[in-house]
Motif scaffolding. Structure first.
Motif, PDB file in Angstrom:
ATOM      1  N   LEU A   7      -5.551  71.373   9.624  1.00  0.00           N
ATOM      2  CA  LEU A   7      -4.947  70.453  10.579  1.00  0.00           C
ATOM      3  C   LEU A   7      -3.446  70.689  10.659  1.00  0.00           C
ATOM      4  O   LEU A   7      -2.868  70.704  11.748  1.00  0.00           O
ATOM      5  N   SER A  10      -2.778  73.717  12.751  1.00  0.00           N
ATOM      6  CA  SER A  10      -2.990  73.422  14.171  1.00  0.00           C
ATOM      7  C   SER A  10      -1.811  72.650  14.755  1.00  0.00           C
ATOM      8  O   SER A  10      -1.298  72.975  15.819  1.00  0.00           O
ATOM      9  N   LEU A  11      -1.365  71.622  14.041  1.00  0.00           N
ATOM     10  CA  LEU A  11      -0.246  70.811  14.534  1.00  0.00           C
ATOM     11  C   LEU A  11       1.045  71.606  14.567  1.00  0.00           C
ATOM     12  O   LEU A  11       1.868  71.443  15.471  1.00  0.00           O
ATOM     13  N   SER A  54      -3.836  62.087  11.141  1.00  0.00           N
ATOM     14  CA  SER A  54      -4.811  62.461  12.156  1.00  0.00           C
ATOM     15  C   SER A  54      -5.149  61.187  12.912  1.00  0.00           C
ATOM     16  O   SER A  54      -5.708  60.247  12.340  1.00  0.00           O
ATOM     17  N   ASP A 230      -1.321  66.799  25.003  1.00  0.00           N
ATOM     18  CA  ASP A 230      -2.421  67.476  24.316  1.00  0.00           C
ATOM     19  C   ASP A 230      -2.286  68.989  24.433  1.00  0.00           C
ATOM     20  O   ASP A 230      -1.831  69.524  25.453  1.00  0.00           O
ATOM     21  N   THR A 238      -6.340  69.784  20.884  1.00  0.00           N
ATOM     22  CA  THR A 238      -5.659  69.094  19.790  1.00  0.00           C
ATOM     23  C   THR A 238      -4.878  67.936  20.376  1.00  0.00           C
ATOM     24  O   THR A 238      -4.014  68.145  21.243  1.00  0.00           O
ATOM     25  N   ASN A 239      -5.210  66.730  19.962  1.00  0.00           N
ATOM     26  CA  ASN A 239      -4.536  65.555  20.510  1.00  0.00           C
ATOM     27  C   ASN A 239      -3.043  65.593  20.226  1.00  0.00           C
ATOM     28  O   ASN A 239      -2.607  66.078  19.184  1.00  0.00           O
ATOM     29  N   ASN A 272      -1.221  61.887  14.898  1.00  0.00           N
ATOM     30  CA  ASN A 272      -1.484  63.329  14.990  1.00  0.00           C
ATOM     31  C   ASN A 272      -0.258  64.169  14.667  1.00  0.00           C
ATOM     32  O   ASN A 272       0.223  64.947  15.488  1.00  0.00           O
TER      33      ASN A 272
END
Length: 288
Positions: A7, A10-11, A54, A230, A238-239, A272
């Motif tokens: 995660l 990704s962020l 998240s 997003d 991915t939000n 997020n």
């Protein structure tokens, strides 16, 4: 830990950089300056993050992510075709460091994406010291970037932010600023997983208050809310990072042509993304 790392990776793709390079106002940024005025500005921000979210749920408080970002900025005020404008250039640079559960992301140092901007002053009232301005910021993909690195200073894409701001004097010593902006993103076609990375429209709302204590010193505070938009990558969404933050500080003008601003801030709420537990901003400005 593997879920946290995935995660975080990704962020960090781009949402984290959105917060690092957000178009945050310093109180007085839209004050009216006479034609021919030049500003040389140096910014420095140190921010630390110790938790990861998240949605609204904290999934880890054993992460460490720090950023030390500097920006050099030059602004020139002039009149053109009956309109008062302020063309400018901003050059970011800095270092990002990851630790604890995301230490394998390591660190990076280098130049960021150069930003070209121009403020258009579409309204000015000398009596109320009120100004309405609009500034487009064009981010060029000039910063250090590699699809194989966990952390990057550059975003590897073109980006356009358009900001509108209104500033006014509401009392003898009290000034108030409010601003909103939206961001349009280009594609990043060079990502580790292949394909393209796209991002929806982002926006930010913010407000500042500034109280003049003496002729050379003020107190200031502000708050903002941002939604980075997003991210879409190879059919996976991915939000966006949603961030509410505040800041307090002071501005000091030791001479008529110099100013020092010191600001402390932190996140109030994050969705997020990484939550900032501390943020220190310094700004040095010379008028010539």
């Amino acid at each position: 830990m593997k879920k946290i790392y995935m995660l975080a990776t990704s962020l960090l793709g781009l949402l984290f950089l959105q917060n690092v390079y957000a178009v945050d106002l310093d109180a007085g940024d839209y004050d009216y300056a006479p034609s021919g005025t030049n500003l040389a500005i140096l910014y420095y921000q140190h921010a630390s993050r110790d938790s990861l979210y998240s949605g609204s749920n904290k999934i880890s408080d054993n992460v460490a992510l720090t950023s030390d970002i500097g920006i050099t900025r030059y602004v020139h005020y002039l009149d053109m075709a009956g309109l008062h404008i302020a063309p400018q250039i901003l050059i970011p640079f800095g270092r990002l460091d990851a630790g604890k559960d995301i230490s394998s992301l390591e660190s990076t140092t280098g130049l960021g994406d150069i930003i070209l901007a121009n403020t258009f002053f579409i309204y000015h009232n000398k009596d109320t010291k009120s100004t309405l301005g609009v500034t487009p910021f064009l981010y060029l993909p000039t910063g250090k970037y590699s699809k194989y690195d966990g952390l990057n200073i550059g975003e590897n894409r073109i980006k356009l932010t358009v900001q509108g701001a209104y500033t006014t004097q509401v009392a003898d010593r009290l000034h108030w600023d409010m601003a909103g902006d939206f961001t349009l993103y280009g594609k990043n076609d060079d990502i580790a997983e292949g394909g393209s990375l796209k991002q929806d429209l982002g926006f930010q709302l913010q407000t500042n208050a500034r109280y003049r204590l003496t002729g050379i010193t003020d107190l200031r505070a502000g708050i903002s809310y941002s939604d980075a938009g997003d991210i879409k990558q190879n059919g996976v969404i991915t939000n966006s990072t949603k961030q509410t933050k505040f800041w307090i500080g002071t501005g000091i003008s030791p001479t008529p042509t110099t100013q020092v601003i010191v600001i402390y801030g932190r996140d109030l709420k994050v969705e997020n993304g990484f939550k900032e537990d501390n943020r220190i901003n310094l700004r040095l400005m010379k008028v010539f």
